[in-house]
Motif scaffolding. Structure first.
Motif, PDB file in Angstrom:
ATOM      1  N   LEU A 149       0.847  -1.183   0.000  1.00 53.66           N
ATOM      2  CA  LEU A 149       0.000   0.000   0.000  1.00 53.66           C
ATOM      3  C   LEU A 149       0.887   1.239   0.000  1.00 53.66           C
ATOM      4  N   GLY A 150       0.749   2.059  -1.005  1.00 48.74           N
ATOM      5  CA  GLY A 150       1.536   3.280  -1.094  1.00 48.74           C
ATOM      6  C   GLY A 150       0.718   4.498  -0.728  1.00 48.74           C
ATOM      7  N   CYS A 151       1.408   5.599  -0.500  1.00 44.22           N
ATOM      8  CA  CYS A 151       0.733   6.850  -0.183  1.00 44.22           C
ATOM      9  C   CYS A 151       1.584   8.011  -0.667  1.00 44.22           C
ATOM     10  N   VAL A 152       0.987   9.177  -0.752  1.00 39.00           N
ATOM     11  CA  VAL A 152       1.677  10.400  -1.145  1.00 39.00           C
ATOM     12  C   VAL A 152       1.862  11.252   0.098  1.00 39.00           C
ATOM     13  N   VAL A 153       3.122  11.579   0.391  1.00 40.64           N
ATOM     14  CA  VAL A 153       3.479  12.343   1.582  1.00 40.64           C
ATOM     15  C   VAL A 153       3.923  13.736   1.148  1.00 40.64           C
ATOM     16  N   ARG A 154       3.403  14.744   1.810  1.00 39.24           N
ATOM     17  CA  ARG A 154       3.804  16.115   1.528  1.00 39.24           C
ATOM     18  C   ARG A 154       5.000  16.472   2.416  1.00 39.24           C
ATOM     19  N   VAL A 155       6.057  16.963   1.789  1.00 40.05           N
ATOM     20  CA  VAL A 155       7.298  17.282   2.490  1.00 40.05           C
ATOM     21  C   VAL A 155       7.662  18.730   2.185  1.00 40.05           C
ATOM     22  N   HIS A 156       7.918  19.498   3.232  1.00 38.32           N
ATOM     23  CA  HIS A 156       8.312  20.898   3.090  1.00 38.32           C
ATOM     24  C   HIS A 156       9.809  21.002   3.335  1.00 38.32           C
ATOM     25  N   LEU A 157      10.548  21.501   2.342  1.00 43.28           N
ATOM     26  CA  LEU A 157      11.996  21.621   2.434  1.00 43.28           C
ATOM     27  C   LEU A 157      12.402  23.076   2.600  1.00 43.28           C
ATOM     28  N   ALA A 158      13.516  23.294   3.270  1.00 41.39           N
ATOM     29  CA  ALA A 158      14.050  24.644   3.490  1.00 41.39           C
ATOM     30  C   ALA A 158      15.236  24.902   2.579  1.00 41.39           C
ATOM     31  N   ILE A 159      15.232  24.338   1.382  1.00 38.52           N
ATOM     32  CA  ILE A 159      16.307  24.521   0.417  1.00 38.52           C
ATOM     33  C   ILE A 159      16.021  25.762  -0.417  1.00 38.52           C
ATOM     34  N   LYS A 160      16.995  26.659  -0.509  1.00 36.14           N
ATOM     35  CA  LYS A 160      16.807  27.914  -1.218  1.00 36.14           C
ATOM     36  C   LYS A 160      17.052  27.785  -2.722  1.00 36.14           C
ATOM     37  N   SER A 161      18.160  27.184  -3.087  1.00 34.56           N
ATOM     38  CA  SER A 161      18.593  27.175  -4.475  1.00 34.56           C
ATOM     39  C   SER A 161      17.742  26.231  -5.309  1.00 34.56           C
ATOM     40  N   ASP A 162      17.392  26.680  -6.519  1.00 37.30           N
ATOM     41  CA  ASP A 162      16.661  25.823  -7.446  1.00 37.30           C
ATOM     42  C   ASP A 162      17.519  24.645  -7.896  1.00 37.30           C
ATOM     43  N   LEU A 163      18.824  24.878  -8.061  1.00 33.28           N
ATOM     44  CA  LEU A 163      19.715  23.796  -8.468  1.00 33.28           C
ATOM     45  C   LEU A 163      19.791  22.714  -7.401  1.00 33.28           C
ATOM     46  N   VAL A 164      19.931  23.106  -6.143  1.00 35.42           N
ATOM     47  CA  VAL A 164      20.010  22.125  -5.056  1.00 35.42           C
ATOM     48  C   VAL A 164      18.670  21.425  -4.868  1.00 35.42           C
ATOM     49  N   LEU A 165      17.565  22.141  -5.061  1.00 36.71           N
ATOM     50  CA  LEU A 165      16.249  21.511  -4.983  1.00 36.71           C
ATOM     51  C   LEU A 165      16.098  20.454  -6.074  1.00 36.71           C
ATOM     52  N   THR A 166      16.605  20.742  -7.270  1.00 40.03           N
ATOM     53  CA  THR A 166      16.564  19.748  -8.348  1.00 40.03           C
ATOM     54  C   THR A 166      17.400  18.527  -8.006  1.00 40.03           C
ATOM     55  N   LEU A 167      18.565  18.740  -7.405  1.00 41.80           N
ATOM     56  CA  LEU A 167      19.394  17.610  -6.978  1.00 41.80           C
ATOM     57  C   LEU A 167      18.686  16.776  -5.921  1.00 41.80           C
ATOM     58  N   ALA A 168      17.979  17.427  -5.002  1.00 37.41           N
ATOM     59  CA  ALA A 168      17.236  16.685  -3.977  1.00 37.41           C
ATOM     60  C   ALA A 168      16.117  15.852  -4.604  1.00 37.41           C
ATOM     61  N   VAL A 169      15.444  16.411  -5.597  1.00 31.76           N
ATOM     62  CA  VAL A 169      14.394  15.656  -6.293  1.00 31.76           C
ATOM     63  C   VAL A 169      15.003  14.456  -7.022  1.00 31.76           C
ATOM     64  N   ASP A 170      16.145  14.649  -7.676  1.00 33.44           N
ATOM     65  CA  ASP A 170      16.825  13.528  -8.341  1.00 33.44           C
ATOM     66  C   ASP A 170      17.246  12.468  -7.327  1.00 33.44           C
ATOM     67  N   TYR A 171      17.691  12.902  -6.166  1.00 38.61           N
ATOM     68  CA  TYR A 171      18.057  11.969  -5.097  1.00 38.61           C
ATOM     69  C   TYR A 171      16.872  11.067  -4.749  1.00 38.61           C
ATOM     70  N   LEU A 172      15.694  11.665  -4.562  1.00 40.47           N
ATOM     71  CA  LEU A 172      14.510  10.893  -4.195  1.00 40.47           C
ATOM     72  C   LEU A 172      14.068   9.972  -5.320  1.00 40.47           C
ATOM     73  N   ASN A 173      14.183  10.435  -6.563  1.00 37.42           N
ATOM     74  CA  ASN A 173      13.753   9.603  -7.686  1.00 37.42           C
ATOM     75  C   ASN A 173      14.701   8.435  -7.940  1.00 37.42           C
ATOM     76  N   LEU A 174      15.970   8.576  -7.551  1.00 39.62           N
ATOM     77  CA  LEU A 174      16.919   7.482  -7.742  1.00 39.62           C
ATOM     78  C   LEU A 174      16.756   6.370  -6.717  1.00 39.62           C
ATOM     79  N   VAL A 175      16.284   6.717  -5.533  1.00 36.39           N
ATOM     80  CA  VAL A 175      16.121   5.716  -4.471  1.00 36.39           C
ATOM     81  C   VAL A 175      14.864   4.893  -4.755  1.00 36.39           C
ATOM     82  N   PRO A 176      14.960   3.566  -4.835  1.00 35.58           N
ATOM     83  CA  PRO A 176      13.768   2.755  -5.092  1.00 35.58           C
ATOM     84  C   PRO A 176      12.718   2.935  -3.997  1.00 35.58           C
ATOM     85  N   GLY A 177      11.468   2.986  -4.422  1.00 34.58           N
ATOM     86  CA  GLY A 177      10.364   3.111  -3.480  1.00 34.58           C
ATOM     87  C   GLY A 177       9.874   4.517  -3.257  1.00 34.58           C
ATOM     88  N   THR A 178      10.560   5.529  -3.778  1.00 33.60           N
ATOM     89  CA  THR A 178      10.124   6.913  -3.648  1.00 33.60           C
ATOM     90  C   THR A 178      10.127   7.565  -5.029  1.00 33.60           C
TER      91      THR A 178
END
Length: 270
Positions: A149-178
């Motif tokens: 059973l999966g779910c969608v979790v809302r996460v609020h990040l305090a990252i300022k830079s758009d580049l670092v935010l993109t890296l964080a999104v890539d980090y989550l997409n690379l990890v299986p299950g997220t």
């Protein structure tokens, strides 16, 4: 008769390191300072006296981003041909320069500073999470019982830079299950689909993992003491929509493990 007021009580242990560990610790600190100071002075001297041409970005950080883009395009060219030869590498560099000159990519604001040790720690944690998540997904696929059973979790990040935010999104997409399914760019909110979540305890555990990843990205790329807003965004820090309270929350989370370690040391000494 003993001169101490309480002869039955044990004497307190001396606080501090032993002579040999203290010697090597001081030697290490002195070596780092002796190496870091000339290196920092050289970097400051070069940055103050050497100006980059406009076609190279007019800034060392912008030039580093363009150099990385050129290297990546050349790497993709070699992958397409499937053979690592000097001819493919040279032609890949030529085509990369042509792409950057004729079809320039959108400018990527570089607003922080890279810390190699923190970035290495982030990479190691990503590989570890990759292995653990892959094992969990594999087990969920073969175990008997109800389907995951999966779910969608809302996460609020305090990252300022758009580049670092993109890296964080890539980090989550690379990890299986997220998988990040939606990004609220204005409010810095990610909607993440998490695989096999059934209880509130699992949701809380995922939020703790996200808080740890958030701290690691900020330590590696955009510490507050080294934040330099990009001229492409202007100097208004509110553009990034990260309130001071959110950055303070990250700083408190960073200090919490240190306080716990300090309390454990104090209890052991007492």
């Amino acid at each position: 008769m003993s001169n101490t007021p309480y002869p039955d009580r044990p004497h307190p242990k001396p606080v501090g390191k032993r002579p040999i560990p203290a010697f090597f610790g001081n030697l290490w600190r002195q070596s780092v300072v002796a190496f870091a100071w000339p290196l920092t002075s050289a970097i400051v001297w070069v940055a103050s006296r050497v100006s980059m041409p406009k076609w190279m970005g007019s800034d060392l950080r912008e030039f580093a981003v363009r150099l990385w883009s050129l290297a990546w395009l050349a790497f993709v060219w070699v992958l397409l041909w499937g053979d690592v030869t000097w001819g493919n590498v040279v032609i890949g560099i030529v085509f990369g320069v042509a792409v950057l000159a004729i079809l320039p990519l959108p400018r990527v604001p570089v607003e922080g500073r890279l810390h190699p040790l923190a970035a290495l720690n982030l990479l190691i944690s990503m590989l570890w999470n990759f292995l653990i998540s892959a094992a969990q997904v594999a087990w969920a696929a073969v175990r008997p019982g109800e389907p995951p059973l999966g779910c969608v979790v809302r996460v609020h990040l305090a990252i300022k830079s758009d580049l670092v935010l993109t890296l964080a999104v890539d980090y989550l997409n690379l990890v299986p299950g997220t998988m990040v399914v939606e990004i609220d760019h204005v409010h810095r909110i990610l909607y993440v689909h998490v695989f096999d979540v059934r209880t509130q305890k699992q949701v809380d555990h995922f939020r703790k993992q996200m808080a740890y990843v958030e701290r690691q990205f900020i330590r590696a790329f955009e510490r507050d003491s080294e934040w330099h807003p990009s001229p492409y965004h202007g100097i208004d820090d509110d553009y990034h929509h990260v309130p001071f309270a959110d950055r303070q929350r990250v700083a408190d989370g960073e200090r919490a493990p240190r306080r716990r370690r300090r309390r454990r040391k104090e209890r052991r000494r007492s």
